[in-house]
Write an enzyme that holds these catalytic residues in place. Structure first.
Site, PDB file in Angstrom:
ATOM      1  N   CYS A 107       0.819  -1.216   0.000  1.00 14.29           N
ATOM      2  CA  CYS A 107       0.000   0.000   0.000  1.00 14.29           C
ATOM      3  C   CYS A 107       0.851   1.264   0.000  1.00 14.29           C
ATOM      4  O   CYS A 107       0.505   2.261  -0.632  1.00 14.29           O
ATOM      5  CB  CYS A 107      -0.934  -0.003   1.202  1.00 14.29           C
ATOM      6  SG  CYS A 107      -0.088  -0.019   2.798  1.00 14.29           S
ATOM      7  N   HIS A 261      -1.912   1.698   7.034  1.00 15.53           N
ATOM      8  CA  HIS A 261      -2.298   1.543   5.626  1.00 15.53           C
ATOM      9  C   HIS A 261      -2.160   2.881   4.914  1.00 15.53           C
ATOM     10  O   HIS A 261      -2.404   3.939   5.503  1.00 15.53           O
ATOM     11  CB  HIS A 261      -3.746   1.054   5.555  1.00 15.53           C
ATOM     12  CG  HIS A 261      -4.221   0.698   4.189  1.00 15.53           C
ATOM     13  ND1 HIS A 261      -3.530  -0.158   3.347  1.00 15.53           N
ATOM     14  CD2 HIS A 261      -5.335   1.078   3.496  1.00 15.53           C
ATOM     15  CE1 HIS A 261      -4.202  -0.293   2.215  1.00 15.53           C
ATOM     16  NE2 HIS A 261      -5.291   0.452   2.278  1.00 15.53           N
ATOM     17  N   ASN A 281      -8.916   3.622  -2.275  1.00 19.70           N
ATOM     18  CA  ASN A 281      -8.185   2.485  -1.723  1.00 19.70           C
ATOM     19  C   ASN A 281      -7.669   1.643  -2.884  1.00 19.70           C
ATOM     20  O   ASN A 281      -8.002   1.902  -4.046  1.00 19.70           O
ATOM     21  CB  ASN A 281      -9.111   1.666  -0.818  1.00 19.70           C
ATOM     22  CG  ASN A 281      -8.357   0.829   0.197  1.00 19.70           C
ATOM     23  OD1 ASN A 281      -7.134   0.701   0.136  1.00 19.70           O
ATOM     24  ND2 ASN A 281      -9.078   0.252   1.140  1.00 19.70           N
TER      25      ASN A 281
END
Length: 311
Positions: A107, A261, A281
């Site tokens: 990520c 994240h 995302n």
């Protein structure tokens, strides 16, 4: 007659037991919707038996580079009440794309590479998707699928630069949308400083760099940056309830800390009195609101680790 009835009962018991055995371990695909004050949670079996922590690859490095810190400039661009980078720069189609980090805790690299890609389009009119694979495998200051620091990622973009996706596509194994995120994770592949065999590009000549990189000291500075220069990378703490986000403005309500994240912030606004950031995302469009979510400004540390740069 009694014998026949007994046989029927026996067969029913056998079939029932067999059916139970067949169904053990199968996803139920059940959905439970919970309405919180500002957001909607949809509980499914999407994350059952998944080591979610392996997806959450943001790791603050003890050797994090010291970046220039940007503050809000009262003489700069005024901050509107709401803003959407996707509609403000419609020719930069990568802004709205939802990516797939697949079986890798990458990520940190996706947030950086996606934002840098958008900024190449916004500022240089370059319609090129930067390679996620190049950063994940070749950024030696971070740990690939084991995680990395957003600040280090942008520093790598400044020093080394990333090649295009055309040169080096993302080859981490994916899985069907219904199984997102993936069940099994992979080790970081080796760095390959060559373009794929069917590409006419040359690796060393396809590098795209950031000229300057920086972080921010306030929400006002972050919002002014998004309006002026485009999407930014932001990293935050993921709690259990975030996994089931479906719509509305997410505010941490329940559950334990699962890890850090990183995502891409593409805008901001206010919904039902709650100030939020809009984010993309990289868990495919099967997660959240077609891959996107809104989060209350400042919640879960979303304003603390934000970084960006200019080409």
């Amino acid at each position: 007659m009694r014998v026949l009835l007994s046989l029927v009962v026996i067969l029913f018991i056998i079939n029932s037991a067999f059916a139970v055995k067949i169904n053990i371990g199968r996803p139920t695909k059940s959905h439970k919707t919970i309405h919180h004050e500002t957001w909607v949670e949809e509980q499914t079996d999407q994350f059952d038996n998944i080591k979610v922590g392996q997806l959450l690859g943001f790791k603050r490095s003890p050797n994090r580079p010291k970046l220039q810190i940007k503050s809000y400039d009262p003489l700069g661009v005024q901050i509107p009440t709401s803003f959407n980078a996707q509609t403000n720069w419609p020719n930069c189609t990568t802004i709205s794309q939802i990516q797939n980090q697949a079986r890798c805790g990458s990520c940190w690299a996706f947030g950086a590479t996606e934002s840098a890609t958008d900024r190449l389009c916004i500022h240089n009119n370059e319609n090129v998707q930067l390679s996620f694979m190049d950063m994940v495998t070749c950024d030696e200051t971070d740990n690939g699928c084991e995680g990395g620091d957003a600040f280090s990622a942008w520093n790598w973009l400044r020093k080394q630069g990333a090649v295009s996706e055309e040169c080096l596509p993302y080859t981490i194994p994916t899985c069907p949308p219904a199984q997102q995120p993936c069940l099994n994770f992979v080790n970081t592949p080796s760095c390959t400083k060559e373009c794929q065999s069917n590409s006419s590009l040359i690796y060393s000549q396809d590098k795209h760099k950031m000229a300057k990189i920086y972080s921010f000291d306030s929400d006002e500075a972050i919002m002014q940056e998004i309006v002026t220069n485009g999407p930014v990378e932001a990293c935050f703490t993921v709690f259990e309830d975030f996994l089931a986000y479906k719509s509305g403005v997410y505010v941490h309500t329940t559950g334990k800390d699962l890890g850090g994240h990183c995502v891409k912030l593409v805008g901001f606004g206010t919904l039902n009195g709650v100030d939020y950031y809009a984010a993309n995302n990289q868990w495919t469009t099967s997660w959240g609101d077609n891959g996107t979510f809104l989060i209350k400004r400042g919640d879960c540390g979303i304003s603390d680790d934000v970084v960006a740069g200019l080409p």
